[in-house]
Design a protein around this motif. Structure first.
Motif, PDB file in Angstrom:
ATOM      1  N   ALA A 122     -30.808  11.436  -1.553  1.00 53.12           N
ATOM      2  CA  ALA A 122     -32.182  11.199  -1.097  1.00 53.12           C
ATOM      3  C   ALA A 122     -32.308  11.412   0.407  1.00 53.12           C
ATOM      4  N   GLU A 123     -31.224  11.132   1.133  1.00 52.39           N
ATOM      5  CA  GLU A 123     -31.222  11.310   2.590  1.00 52.39           C
ATOM      6  C   GLU A 123     -30.861  12.735   2.998  1.00 52.39           C
ATOM      7  N   GLY A 124     -30.545  13.576   2.009  1.00 57.07           N
ATOM      8  CA  GLY A 124     -30.188  14.964   2.296  1.00 57.07           C
ATOM      9  C   GLY A 124     -28.848  15.125   2.986  1.00 57.07           C
ATOM     10  N   ARG A 125     -27.921  14.202   2.729  1.00 53.17           N
ATOM     11  CA  ARG A 125     -26.656  14.210   3.464  1.00 53.17           C
ATOM     12  C   ARG A 125     -25.507  14.879   2.712  1.00 53.17           C
ATOM     13  N   ILE A 126     -25.663  15.091   1.407  1.00 52.58           N
ATOM     14  CA  ILE A 126     -24.569  15.684   0.634  1.00 52.58           C
ATOM     15  C   ILE A 126     -24.666  17.204   0.669  1.00 52.58           C
ATOM     16  N   LYS A 127     -23.565  17.827   1.043  1.00 46.69           N
ATOM     17  CA  LYS A 127     -23.497  19.290   1.113  1.00 46.69           C
ATOM     18  C   LYS A 127     -22.676  19.798  -0.068  1.00 46.69           C
ATOM     19  N   PHE A 173       0.848  -1.190   0.000  1.00 50.35           N
ATOM     20  CA  PHE A 173       0.000   0.000   0.000  1.00 50.35           C
ATOM     21  C   PHE A 173       0.881   1.235   0.000  1.00 50.35           C
ATOM     22  N   ASP A 174       0.264   2.383  -0.298  1.00 48.18           N
ATOM     23  CA  ASP A 174       0.962   3.649  -0.135  1.00 48.18           C
ATOM     24  C   ASP A 174       0.065   4.600   0.642  1.00 48.18           C
ATOM     25  N   ILE A 175       0.494   5.825   0.783  1.00 49.38           N
ATOM     26  CA  ILE A 175      -0.187   6.763   1.670  1.00 49.38           C
ATOM     27  C   ILE A 175      -1.629   7.026   1.241  1.00 49.38           C
ATOM     28  N   ARG A 176      -1.902   6.975  -0.067  1.00 48.19           N
ATOM     29  CA  ARG A 176      -3.261   7.249  -0.552  1.00 48.19           C
ATOM     30  C   ARG A 176      -4.241   6.159  -0.143  1.00 48.19           C
ATOM     31  N   ASP A 177      -3.739   4.934   0.045  1.00 51.64           N
ATOM     32  CA  ASP A 177      -4.617   3.834   0.445  1.00 51.64           C
ATOM     33  C   ASP A 177      -5.064   3.965   1.899  1.00 51.64           C
ATOM     34  N   VAL A 178      -4.283   4.665   2.703  1.00 53.12           N
ATOM     35  CA  VAL A 178      -4.634   4.879   4.104  1.00 53.12           C
ATOM     36  C   VAL A 178      -5.643   6.019   4.232  1.00 53.12           C
ATOM     37  N   THR A 179      -5.601   6.966   3.290  1.00 51.03           N
ATOM     38  CA  THR A 179      -6.398   8.189   3.415  1.00 51.03           C
ATOM     39  C   THR A 179      -7.597   8.238   2.469  1.00 51.03           C
ATOM     40  N   GLY A 180      -7.798   7.200   1.639  1.00 48.31           N
ATOM     41  CA  GLY A 180      -8.845   7.225   0.624  1.00 48.31           C
ATOM     42  C   GLY A 180     -10.249   7.364   1.192  1.00 48.31           C
ATOM     43  N   LYS A 181     -11.088   8.126   0.483  1.00 52.60           N
ATOM     44  CA  LYS A 181     -12.463   8.378   0.930  1.00 52.60           C
ATOM     45  C   LYS A 181     -13.415   8.281  -0.258  1.00 52.60           C
ATOM     46  N   PHE A 182     -14.600   7.724  -0.034  1.00 48.84           N
ATOM     47  CA  PHE A 182     -15.616   7.701  -1.081  1.00 48.84           C
ATOM     48  C   PHE A 182     -15.992   9.128  -1.465  1.00 48.84           C
ATOM     49  N   LYS A 183     -15.982   9.400  -2.779  1.00 49.06           N
ATOM     50  CA  LYS A 183     -16.395  10.704  -3.292  1.00 49.06           C
ATOM     51  C   LYS A 183     -17.746  10.558  -3.986  1.00 49.06           C
ATOM     52  N   PRO A 184     -18.691  11.437  -3.685  1.00 48.34           N
ATOM     53  CA  PRO A 184     -20.051  11.293  -4.237  1.00 48.34           C
ATOM     54  C   PRO A 184     -20.178  11.776  -5.682  1.00 48.34           C
ATOM     55  N   GLY A 191     -19.048  17.932  -3.719  1.00 45.59           N
ATOM     56  CA  GLY A 191     -19.769  17.879  -2.453  1.00 45.59           C
ATOM     57  C   GLY A 191     -19.095  17.017  -1.404  1.00 45.59           C
ATOM     58  N   ASP A 192     -19.674  17.030  -0.219  1.00 49.17           N
ATOM     59  CA  ASP A 192     -19.138  16.257   0.900  1.00 49.17           C
ATOM     60  C   ASP A 192     -20.299  15.811   1.781  1.00 49.17           C
ATOM     61  N   TYR A 193     -19.985  15.029   2.786  1.00 49.89           N
ATOM     62  CA  TYR A 193     -21.014  14.494   3.676  1.00 49.89           C
ATOM     63  C   TYR A 193     -20.414  14.296   5.064  1.00 49.89           C
ATOM     64  N   ASP A 194     -21.277  14.205   6.060  1.00 52.43           N
ATOM     65  CA  ASP A 194     -20.834  13.902   7.420  1.00 52.43           C
ATOM     66  C   ASP A 194     -20.868  12.390   7.628  1.00 52.43           C
TER      67      ASP A 194
END
Length: 513
Positions: free
Chosen positions: A343-348, A320-331, A356-359
């Motif tokens: 639909a849940e109103g979670r994306i800002k 692995f490298d550093i990006r694999d530790v920090t990766g996040k789903f992007k909407p 966008g992003d989400y909590d």
């Protein structure tokens, strides 16, 4: 890479009657809109069309909010864009062009019927390789396409919706090998990158295709290839990859996404963490030189316990490298997980085209991610050095990894290979450094992270990654020596040399005092 201003000037200099822009990456869509705005501001009056994944999903919004764009090509564009160009050139109404959305002369947005997908990919003309010389000079891989589509149903991916949930379409083996052979003989291409959404699927038909492909490559006499491809872990079989290694498979990208079973279920990967580990084990056993993985451990519902499982998973993999530790789903637009969050109103979002992003459901994961991104900021200078070393090493590789080297050149090859191993070790250590920071931060959050503790972790991260920067100096020095020996002393754009690295590190040292 050209700036938006430089791109616009090149277009204006050529004075085309139509401009087509491929804009698949939602992350960079603002640059596309900037180019369009500058074109119109500078008096360009021709037709501007745009295509790609994001425009396909947001075609009506694009024409509503970006008046400089005249039409959107939806889905596959090869046939549509040619027909569109003919209609525009002849001044004909666009109502009969399938697969586009356009603004008519009354300013109304018209959505034409979809264009059927190309049933036989081999009926498409081969790509016009007008930039191949630039890529070869930089020792880059040349793109190839053997198939389109994917059989899977991953919730974070838009491939299925882009192709209207059609089965994966595969070119005939003979046509793929013939195209490669033409590039091999005409341009001396040895390094190929297969940009298929998925190079192999689990079916017997796909296995037979791969084995036939390997046999035909050998019969064609292409015995010094360097291949790159991407697959799903569930498609990794020892016999297939032994055959691929034999014809020159050097690098593979494996989309694993997570080592946490619940996250994999939410991602609809239809696989277990154990199967992911087994796939990497097989590839290592076969002896594939470079195994690159894709990870998104941070996803909306992941818990702190799930993040701990991801840490243990990466330790078990050892790749692995550093990006694999920090990766996040992007909407991204077009994915089922994005639609669920919307639909849940979670994306800002700041605006309609923003990624966008989400909590996170677990606020402690949100705290962890905030700190991890701060660590990532501390790591950026050393990451930049890694990219610069890779750029310069590719130039060296192009000189020392050719067949028929004399004795002196063979010595340079050994020096290159030893240096490459040391750089790879540094990259691995770099990732492990981040892994240790994240692991310690999780423990601190579980025990009740205070503001003073958070600041202490920030200082620890900054110090560690500054030390990592220092470790790049001897690596850069060895690169410079090899460049000098090989006559590659001309300074390349976007590459730091040793003196510049030392100046940069001295500046960073002062900022830490």
């Amino acid at each position: 890479m050209l700036t938006p201003e430089q791109t616009v000037q090149e277009i204006l200099d050529k004075r085309p009657w139509m401009v087509g822009i491929s804009a698949s990456a939602q992350d960079n869509i603002t640059a596309t809109f900037e180019v369009v705005g500058l074109l119109r501001k500078n008096g360009y009056m021709g037709h501007i069309t745009i295509g790609g994944h994001f425009p396909t999903y947001e075609h009506e919004k694009i024409l509503t909010h970006v008046p400089g764009i005249d039409s959107v090509v939806r889905g596959e564009g090869e046939i549509t864009v040619v027909e569109l160009a003919e209609y525009v050139k002849d001044g004909k109404p666009l109502d009969d062009v399938k697969g586009i959305t356009f603004r008519n002369r009354f300013g109304e947005i018209v959505v034409n019927p979809d264009r059927p997908l190309v049933e036989d990919l081999d009926t498409l003309p081969l790509p016009h390789r007008d930039t191949i010389g630039i890529l070869l000079e930089k020792n880059r891989r040349i793109s190839m396409l053997a198939s389109r589509g994917c059989y899977a149903r991953c919730s974070f991916c838009s491939i299925q919706t882009f192709f209207n949930w059609r089965p994966r379409r595969v070119r005939k083996v003979e046509h793929v090998v013939r195209e490669m052979l033409q590039l091999y003989k005409k341009y001396g291409v040895r390094k190929f990158k297969f940009v298929d959404d998925l190079f192999i699927d689990p079916s017997k038909k796909s296995r037979d295709w791969i084995l036939s492909f390997c046999e035909k490559i050998k019969k064609a006499g292409m015995n010094d290839l360097n291949l790159w491809l991407q697959v799903r872990a569930v498609c990794v079989r020892e016999d297939i990859f032994l055959a691929l290694k034999e014809i020159g498979l050097k690098k593979i990208f494996l989309g694993l996404e997570s080592g946490h079973a619940d996250s994999l279920k939410r991602y609809q990967k239809d696989i277990t963490p154990e199967q992911n580990v087994e796939a990497v084990r097989i590839l290592k056993k076969v002896g594939i030189p470079e195994i690159s993985i894709g990870m998104m451990p941070f996803e909306p519902e992941v818990s702190l316990e799930g993040m701990k499982e991801n840490i243990e998973f990466l330790k078990k993999l050892g790749t692995f490298d550093i990006r694999d530790v920090t990766g996040k789903f992007k909407p991204y637009s077009g994915t089922s997980l994005t639609e669920k969050l919307l639909a849940e109103g979670r994306i800002k979002r700041k605006n309609w085209y923003d990624l966008g992003d989400y909590d996170f459901t677990d606020p402690r994961v949100g705290q962890l991610y905030h700190m991890v991104m701060s660590y990532f900021g501390h790591a950026k200078p050393s990451l930049k050095h890694i990219y610069q070393m890779d750029y310069r090493m590719r130039k060296i590789e192009g000189r020392v990894m050719q067949p028929g080297l004399n004795s002196e050149e063979s010595e340079y090859k050994e020096s290159y290979l030893a240096l490459r191993r040391d750089i790879e070790r540094f990259i691995q250590d770099h990732g492990e450094m981040m892994l240790q920071l994240v692991e310690g931060t999780i423990e601190a959050i579980e025990s009740g992270m205070t503001p003073s503790m958070e600041q202490e972790w920030m200082r620890k991260s900054e110090k560690k990654f500054h030390q990592a920067e220092q470790l790049t100096i001897p690596l850069f020095e060895r690169i410079s020596v090899l460049e000098s020996q090989l006559g590659l002393v001309k300074k390349e754009p976007h590459s730091l040399h040793v003196a510049e690295v030392k100046v940069l590190l001295n500046q960073n040292s002062k900022s830490l005092e």
